[in-house]
Write a protein that holds these residues in place. Structure first.
Motif, PDB file in Angstrom:
ATOM      1  N   ARG A 151       0.832  -1.211   0.000  1.00 34.56           N
ATOM      2  CA  ARG A 151       0.000   0.000   0.000  1.00 34.56           C
ATOM      3  C   ARG A 151       0.866   1.261   0.000  1.00 34.56           C
ATOM      4  N   ARG A 152       1.938   1.271   0.790  1.00 33.33           N
ATOM      5  CA  ARG A 152       2.778   2.461   0.904  1.00 33.33           C
ATOM      6  C   ARG A 152       3.447   2.804  -0.436  1.00 33.33           C
ATOM      7  N   LEU A 153       4.025   1.816  -1.097  1.00 29.22           N
ATOM      8  CA  LEU A 153       4.731   2.079  -2.347  1.00 29.22           C
ATOM      9  C   LEU A 153       3.765   2.522  -3.443  1.00 29.22           C
ATOM     10  N   ALA A 154       2.582   1.933  -3.487  1.00 27.47           N
ATOM     11  CA  ALA A 154       1.580   2.359  -4.477  1.00 27.47           C
ATOM     12  C   ALA A 154       1.167   3.801  -4.218  1.00 27.47           C
ATOM     13  N   ASP A 155       0.998   4.173  -2.959  1.00 22.53           N
ATOM     14  CA  ASP A 155       0.631   5.541  -2.613  1.00 22.53           C
ATOM     15  C   ASP A 155       1.740   6.529  -2.962  1.00 22.53           C
ATOM     16  N   GLU A 156       2.997   6.073  -2.933  1.00 19.65           N
ATOM     17  CA  GLU A 156       4.125   6.949  -3.221  1.00 19.65           C
ATOM     18  C   GLU A 156       4.431   7.058  -4.710  1.00 19.65           C
ATOM     19  N   GLY A 157       3.630   6.407  -5.537  1.00 19.35           N
ATOM     20  CA  GLY A 157       3.791   6.556  -6.984  1.00 19.35           C
ATOM     21  C   GLY A 157       4.584   5.460  -7.671  1.00 19.35           C
ATOM     22  N   TRP A 158       4.985   4.435  -6.950  1.00 21.05           N
ATOM     23  CA  TRP A 158       5.644   3.300  -7.594  1.00 21.05           C
ATOM     24  C   TRP A 158       4.600   2.479  -8.343  1.00 21.05           C
ATOM     25  N   ARG A 159       4.977   1.952  -9.500  1.00 17.91           N
ATOM     26  CA  ARG A 159       4.057   1.099 -10.255  1.00 17.91           C
ATOM     27  C   ARG A 159       4.247  -0.347  -9.820  1.00 17.91           C
ATOM     28  N   VAL A 160       3.190  -0.938  -9.309  1.00 15.09           N
ATOM     29  CA  VAL A 160       3.250  -2.324  -8.849  1.00 15.09           C
ATOM     30  C   VAL A 160       3.107  -3.240 -10.065  1.00 15.09           C
ATOM     31  N   THR A 161       4.187  -3.894 -10.441  1.00 17.99           N
ATOM     32  CA  THR A 161       4.143  -4.781 -11.606  1.00 17.99           C
ATOM     33  C   THR A 161       3.710  -6.191 -11.235  1.00 17.99           C
ATOM     34  N   SER A 162       3.886  -6.553  -9.957  1.00 15.03           N
ATOM     35  CA  SER A 162       3.441  -7.868  -9.515  1.00 15.03           C
ATOM     36  C   SER A 162       3.314  -7.873  -7.994  1.00 15.03           C
ATOM     37  N   TYR A 163       2.225  -8.448  -7.533  1.00 14.12           N
ATOM     38  CA  TYR A 163       2.024  -8.616  -6.087  1.00 14.12           C
ATOM     39  C   TYR A 163       1.302  -9.934  -5.878  1.00 14.12           C
ATOM     40  N   THR A 164       1.935 -10.844  -5.149  1.00 21.17           N
ATOM     41  CA  THR A 164       1.381 -12.182  -4.954  1.00 21.17           C
ATOM     42  C   THR A 164       1.334 -12.534  -3.483  1.00 21.17           C
ATOM     43  N   GLU A 165       0.139 -12.840  -2.992  1.00 15.88           N
ATOM     44  CA  GLU A 165      -0.022 -13.368  -1.645  1.00 15.88           C
ATOM     45  C   GLU A 165      -0.043 -14.883  -1.782  1.00 15.88           C
ATOM     46  N   GLY A 166       1.087 -15.487  -1.485  1.00 13.84           N
ATOM     47  CA  GLY A 166       1.307 -16.883  -1.832  1.00 13.84           C
ATOM     48  C   GLY A 166       0.405 -17.895  -1.152  1.00 13.84           C
ATOM     49  N   GLY A 167      -0.009 -17.626   0.068  1.00 22.34           N
ATOM     50  CA  GLY A 167      -0.812 -18.618   0.750  1.00 22.34           C
ATOM     51  C   GLY A 167       0.060 -19.725   1.330  1.00 22.34           C
ATOM     52  N   THR A 168      -0.554 -20.818   1.711  1.00 16.63           N
ATOM     53  CA  THR A 168       0.151 -21.905   2.381  1.00 16.63           C
ATOM     54  C   THR A 168       1.190 -22.540   1.462  1.00 16.63           C
ATOM     55  N   GLY A 169       2.438 -22.525   1.908  1.00 18.08           N
ATOM     56  CA  GLY A 169       3.499 -23.202   1.170  1.00 18.08           C
ATOM     57  C   GLY A 169       3.982 -22.489  -0.074  1.00 18.08           C
ATOM     58  N   LYS A 170       3.446 -21.317  -0.391  1.00 18.41           N
ATOM     59  CA  LYS A 170       3.844 -20.596  -1.602  1.00 18.41           C
ATOM     60  C   LYS A 170       4.455 -19.245  -1.231  1.00 18.41           C
ATOM     61  N   ASP A 171       5.391 -18.809  -2.057  1.00 18.29           N
ATOM     62  CA  ASP A 171       6.085 -17.554  -1.784  1.00 18.29           C
ATOM     63  C   ASP A 171       5.158 -16.352  -1.911  1.00 18.29           C
ATOM     64  N   TRP A 172       5.409 -15.369  -1.090  1.00 14.82           N
ATOM     65  CA  TRP A 172       4.796 -14.059  -1.217  1.00 14.82           C
ATOM     66  C   TRP A 172       5.809 -13.159  -1.930  1.00 14.82           C
ATOM     67  N   SER A 173       5.334 -12.259  -2.784  1.00 11.77           N
ATOM     68  CA  SER A 173       6.281 -11.419  -3.510  1.00 11.77           C
ATOM     69  C   SER A 173       5.651 -10.084  -3.877  1.00 11.77           C
ATOM     70  N   LEU A 174       6.524  -9.096  -4.040  1.00  5.89           N
ATOM     71  CA  LEU A 174       6.115  -7.747  -4.434  1.00  5.89           C
ATOM     72  C   LEU A 174       7.209  -7.167  -5.326  1.00  5.89           C
ATOM     73  N   TYR A 175       6.809  -6.699  -6.514  1.00  9.02           N
ATOM     74  CA  TYR A 175       7.749  -6.070  -7.444  1.00  9.02           C
ATOM     75  C   TYR A 175       7.183  -4.715  -7.857  1.00  9.02           C
ATOM     76  N   VAL A 176       8.016  -3.679  -7.764  1.00  5.26           N
ATOM     77  CA  VAL A 176       7.588  -2.334  -8.157  1.00  5.26           C
ATOM     78  C   VAL A 176       8.684  -1.688  -8.996  1.00  5.26           C
ATOM     79  N   GLN A 177       8.286  -0.693  -9.790  1.00  2.00           N
ATOM     80  CA  GLN A 177       9.251   0.032 -10.607  1.00  2.00           C
ATOM     81  C   GLN A 177       8.710   1.410 -10.936  1.00  2.00           C
TER      82      GLN A 177
END
Length: 237
Positions: A151-177
């Motif tokens: 939420r913070r990076l999106a509010d600051e003007g970064w473009r979120v290219t990928s955001y994944t809430e992995g769930g059980t056993g899966k990776d969580w990830s966030l990519y911005v540019q």
């Protein structure tokens, strides 16, 4: 009774000044002139795009690695704070068997050429980045932290290219540019290994220590080796 239509190519009726067939010729001519103008505009636009592509990869500022390092580390430090980590992460790697990291790295900058389709390295230029990693990060720290950072990076003007809430056993990830990926940040949390990684990259720049007279090919690792990050976390403030 419908008006009389004069067939094309017949004599012009008396009392008129327009020669026969003139109207039929002038309209296409005007259209062709319009097409010519459009072609000129398109050619000029193409030239402008090609010129921009040719210079975009090499029109770089000459910036000392220390300045670029401070910028990249500043992004990491802000993200580290938002994530809620309070652990002091010293510079370097975790040593034998450890995977904690707080280091700088650098890579080559590339020039796409006139058509933007080439992949040439720009001699004397480097792209510096900072990367860090923490071990033993539990879910109750990583999950709310990543959601908050998203939420913070999106509010600051970064473009979120990928955001994944992995769930059980899966990776969580966030990519911005932003700025066409001139600047980027990436974050990943592995819930099984409780391993959290982050990184921040900043725009390419020419190394002031490099000159056109240098015989040896430029290695961007020299830019990364010239700088050392401070402690990431409370000890680095």
């Amino acid at each position: 009774m419908p008006d009389k239509i004069t067939p094309a190519g017949t004599d012009t009726p008396a009392g008129t000044d327009t020669p026969a067939g003139t109207g039929a010729v002038r309209e296409p001519a005007a259209g062709c002139l319009g097409c010519g103008g459009l072609v000129v505009v398109l050619v000029l636009a193409l030239v402008a795009v090609l010129a921009w592509n040719a210079g975009a990869g090499t029109d770089l500022s000459r910036v000392a690695p220390r300045d670029r390092a401070d910028r990249a580390f500043g992004y990491s430090r802000e993200a580290y704070d938002v994530l809620g980590f309070t652990r002091a992460l010293p510079p370097g790697t975790g040593g034998t068997g450890g995977r904690a990291r707080n280091v700088f790295g650098a890579e080559y900058c590339h020039d796409g050429g006139l058509l933007g389709m080439e992949d040439k390295t720009v001699d004397g230029a480097y792209r510096l980045y900072h990367e860090w990693a923490l071990e033993d990060v539990p879910a109750d720290q990583a999950v709310p932290g990543l959601r908050r950072l998203h939420r913070r990076l999106a509010d600051e003007g970064w473009r979120v290219t990928s955001y994944t809430e992995g769930g059980t056993g899966k990776d969580w990830s966030l990519y911005v540019q932003r700025d066409h990926r001139a600047e980027w940040m990436t974050f990943t949390w592995d819930p099984e290994q409780r391993y959290f990684t982050g990184g921040a990259g900043v725009p390419c720049a020419y190394d002031p220590a490099w000159t056109h007279s240098d015989v040896d090919a430029y290695d961007p690792d020299t830019a990364a080796e010239a700088v050392t990050p401070p402690v990431l976390g409370p000890g680095g403030r």
